[in-house]
Design a protein around this motif. Structure first.
Motif, PDB file in Angstrom:
ATOM      1  N   ARG A 150       0.677  -0.803  -0.074  1.00 16.19           N
ATOM      2  CA  ARG A 150      -0.154   0.184  -0.095  1.00 16.19           C
ATOM      3  C   ARG A 150       1.230   1.577   0.180  1.00 16.19           C
ATOM      4  N   GLN A 151       2.236   1.056   0.073  1.00 16.22           N
ATOM      5  CA  GLN A 151       2.865   2.593   0.670  1.00 16.22           C
ATOM      6  C   GLN A 151       3.431   2.695  -0.233  1.00 16.22           C
ATOM      7  N   PRO A 152       4.442   3.830  -1.361  1.00 16.02           N
ATOM      8  CA  PRO A 152       4.763   3.606  -2.582  1.00 16.02           C
ATOM      9  C   PRO A 152       6.477   3.231  -2.425  1.00 16.02           C
ATOM     10  N   ARG A 153       6.150   2.870  -4.173  1.00 15.14           N
ATOM     11  CA  ARG A 153       8.211   2.092  -4.711  1.00 15.14           C
ATOM     12  C   ARG A 153       9.237   3.261  -3.924  1.00 15.14           C
ATOM     13  N   PRO A 154       9.687   2.621  -2.637  1.00 18.36           N
ATOM     14  CA  PRO A 154      11.600   3.490  -2.011  1.00 18.36           C
ATOM     15  C   PRO A 154      12.145   3.399  -3.565  1.00 18.36           C
ATOM     16  N   ALA A 155      12.990   4.707  -3.730  1.00 18.22           N
ATOM     17  CA  ALA A 155      13.757   5.138  -4.209  1.00 18.22           C
ATOM     18  C   ALA A 155      14.662   3.973  -5.278  1.00 18.22           C
ATOM     19  N   ASP A 156      15.336   3.460  -3.321  1.00 20.11           N
ATOM     20  CA  ASP A 156      16.342   2.384  -3.925  1.00 20.11           C
ATOM     21  C   ASP A 156      15.841   1.273  -4.154  1.00 20.11           C
ATOM     22  N   ALA A 157      14.511   1.044  -4.848  1.00 19.51           N
ATOM     23  CA  ALA A 157      14.474  -0.397  -4.947  1.00 19.51           C
ATOM     24  C   ALA A 157      15.460  -0.930  -6.054  1.00 19.51           C
ATOM     25  N   PRO A 158      15.894  -2.165  -6.805  1.00 21.25           N
ATOM     26  CA  PRO A 158      15.837  -2.666  -8.062  1.00 21.25           C
ATOM     27  C   PRO A 158      14.977  -1.718  -9.470  1.00 21.25           C
ATOM     28  N   SER A 159      15.642  -2.134  -9.893  1.00 22.85           N
ATOM     29  CA  SER A 159      14.888  -1.700 -11.117  1.00 22.85           C
ATOM     30  C   SER A 159      13.972  -2.895 -11.792  1.00 22.85           C
ATOM     31  N   GLY A 160      15.046  -4.584 -12.037  1.00 21.63           N
ATOM     32  CA  GLY A 160      13.967  -5.355 -11.385  1.00 21.63           C
ATOM     33  C   GLY A 160      12.731  -5.669 -10.853  1.00 21.63           C
ATOM     34  N   VAL A 161      12.167  -5.160  -9.836  1.00 25.32           N
ATOM     35  CA  VAL A 161      11.419  -4.622  -8.880  1.00 25.32           C
ATOM     36  C   VAL A 161      10.519  -3.966  -9.603  1.00 25.32           C
ATOM     37  N   GLU A 162       8.825  -5.359  -9.799  1.00 28.18           N
ATOM     38  CA  GLU A 162       7.967  -4.636  -9.788  1.00 28.18           C
ATOM     39  C   GLU A 162       6.883  -4.326  -7.749  1.00 28.18           C
ATOM     40  N   TRP A 163       6.559  -2.604  -8.066  1.00 28.27           N
ATOM     41  CA  TRP A 163       5.854  -2.757  -6.942  1.00 28.27           C
ATOM     42  C   TRP A 163       3.806  -2.477  -7.659  1.00 28.27           C
ATOM     43  N   VAL A 164       3.752  -3.003  -6.982  1.00 28.40           N
ATOM     44  CA  VAL A 164       1.934  -3.087  -7.180  1.00 28.40           C
ATOM     45  C   VAL A 164       0.975  -3.023  -6.090  1.00 28.40           C
ATOM     46  N   THR A 165      -0.235  -1.630  -6.728  1.00 24.89           N
ATOM     47  CA  THR A 165      -1.213  -1.469  -4.777  1.00 24.89           C
ATOM     48  C   THR A 165      -1.980  -1.797  -6.196  1.00 24.89           C
ATOM     49  N   ALA A 166      -2.552  -2.618  -7.523  1.00 27.04           N
ATOM     50  CA  ALA A 166      -3.598  -3.917  -7.826  1.00 27.04           C
ATOM     51  C   ALA A 166      -4.247  -3.941  -6.832  1.00 27.04           C
ATOM     52  N   ALA A 167      -5.462  -4.385  -7.327  1.00 25.36           N
ATOM     53  CA  ALA A 167      -6.382  -5.370  -6.570  1.00 25.36           C
ATOM     54  C   ALA A 167      -6.048  -6.761  -6.400  1.00 25.36           C
ATOM     55  N   ILE A 168      -6.176  -7.919  -5.989  1.00 26.32           N
ATOM     56  CA  ILE A 168      -5.079  -9.220  -5.764  1.00 26.32           C
ATOM     57  C   ILE A 168      -5.772  -9.641  -7.070  1.00 26.32           C
ATOM     58  N   GLY A 169      -7.162 -10.053  -7.077  1.00 29.35           N
ATOM     59  CA  GLY A 169      -8.333 -10.978  -7.816  1.00 29.35           C
ATOM     60  C   GLY A 169      -7.421 -10.302  -9.464  1.00 29.35           C
ATOM     61  N   PRO A 170      -8.314  -8.842 -10.290  1.00 28.39           N
ATOM     62  CA  PRO A 170      -7.392  -9.168 -11.747  1.00 28.39           C
ATOM     63  C   PRO A 170      -6.316  -8.683 -11.875  1.00 28.39           C
ATOM     64  N   PHE A 171      -5.585  -8.877 -10.802  1.00 29.05           N
ATOM     65  CA  PHE A 171      -4.150  -9.193 -10.972  1.00 29.05           C
ATOM     66  C   PHE A 171      -3.744 -10.860 -11.672  1.00 29.05           C
ATOM     67  N   VAL A 172      -3.745 -10.969 -10.362  1.00 31.30           N
ATOM     68  CA  VAL A 172      -2.892 -12.552 -10.585  1.00 31.30           C
ATOM     69  C   VAL A 172      -4.060 -13.076 -12.049  1.00 31.30           C
ATOM     70  N   HIS A 173      -5.161 -12.799 -12.276  1.00 32.33           N
ATOM     71  CA  HIS A 173      -5.971 -13.704 -13.007  1.00 32.33           C
ATOM     72  C   HIS A 173      -5.235 -12.592 -14.492  1.00 32.33           C
TER      73      HIS A 173
END
Length: 180
Positions: A78-101
């Motif tokens: 629920r928190q924003p992506r940290p600035a130091d997160a590796p570029s290969g890591v995706e940050w998701v705040t979307a609803a789980i059901g539709p995202f996993v589908h």
């Protein structure tokens, strides 16, 4: 094309905790592991995407995990992506059901839902988990973070296999009996 499965592959204490209340895993990481690391090496070859919550991601970083672009790593937060997160890591705040589908429909190998307990519970409530592989470590830790956050639910499981290891660890493999 085979639909990709979402698999929770995780270790718990014999009393059902995935970590101590403060996130400590010493009870798990201090154990000598057998060759093949309880089937984990083979499992890692069957997946190409890892899903994890922010706290699990941060604990992984603290333990020296490298999140590179070889496999897809997706952090639900629920928190924003940290600035130091590796570029290969995706940050998701979307609803789980539709995202996993959508994720299941993309080509690729199976998907590893790593944790933690709140994220696993949210996925389970959305019927977004296909299998559980639970390695029960022969130790009681008395208190901690449960495998699945407590909520009122009834989710039938179909036992696929049981494997016992020399050191007393037992691995349970279940399919989730989702209606869909």
């Amino acid at each position: 094309m085979k639909r990709r499965s979402v698999i929770v592959h995780i270790a718990t204490s014999a009393d059902g905790y995935i970590a101590r209340p403060d996130g400590d895993l010493e009870w798990l990481t201090s154990r000598p592991a057998p060759a093949g690391f309880y089937g984990m090496n083979a499992f890692m070859k069957s997946i190409d995407t890892m899903l994890l919550g922010r706290k699990t991601y941060e604990a992984g970083l603290a333990m020296g995990a490298k999140f590179d672009s070889k496999d897809r790593s997706i952090v639900f937060s629920r928190q924003p992506r940290p600035a130091d997160a590796p570029s290969g890591v995706e940050w998701v705040t979307a609803a789980i059901g539709p995202f996993v589908h959508r994720l299941r429909e993309q080509p690729g190998k199976d998907i590893w839902l790593m944790g933690g307990g709140e994220l696993i519970a949210s996925f389970l409530d959305e019927k977004a988990i296909d299998e559980f592989v639970v390695s029960v470590v022969p130790v009681f830790i008395g208190d901690g973070i449960p495998l699945i956050a407590r909520r009122h639910r009834h989710v039938p499981l179909d036992l696929q296999s049981i494997e016992r290891f020399e050191d007393g660890l037992v691995q349970l493999h279940y399919r989730v009996q989702n209606d869909s």
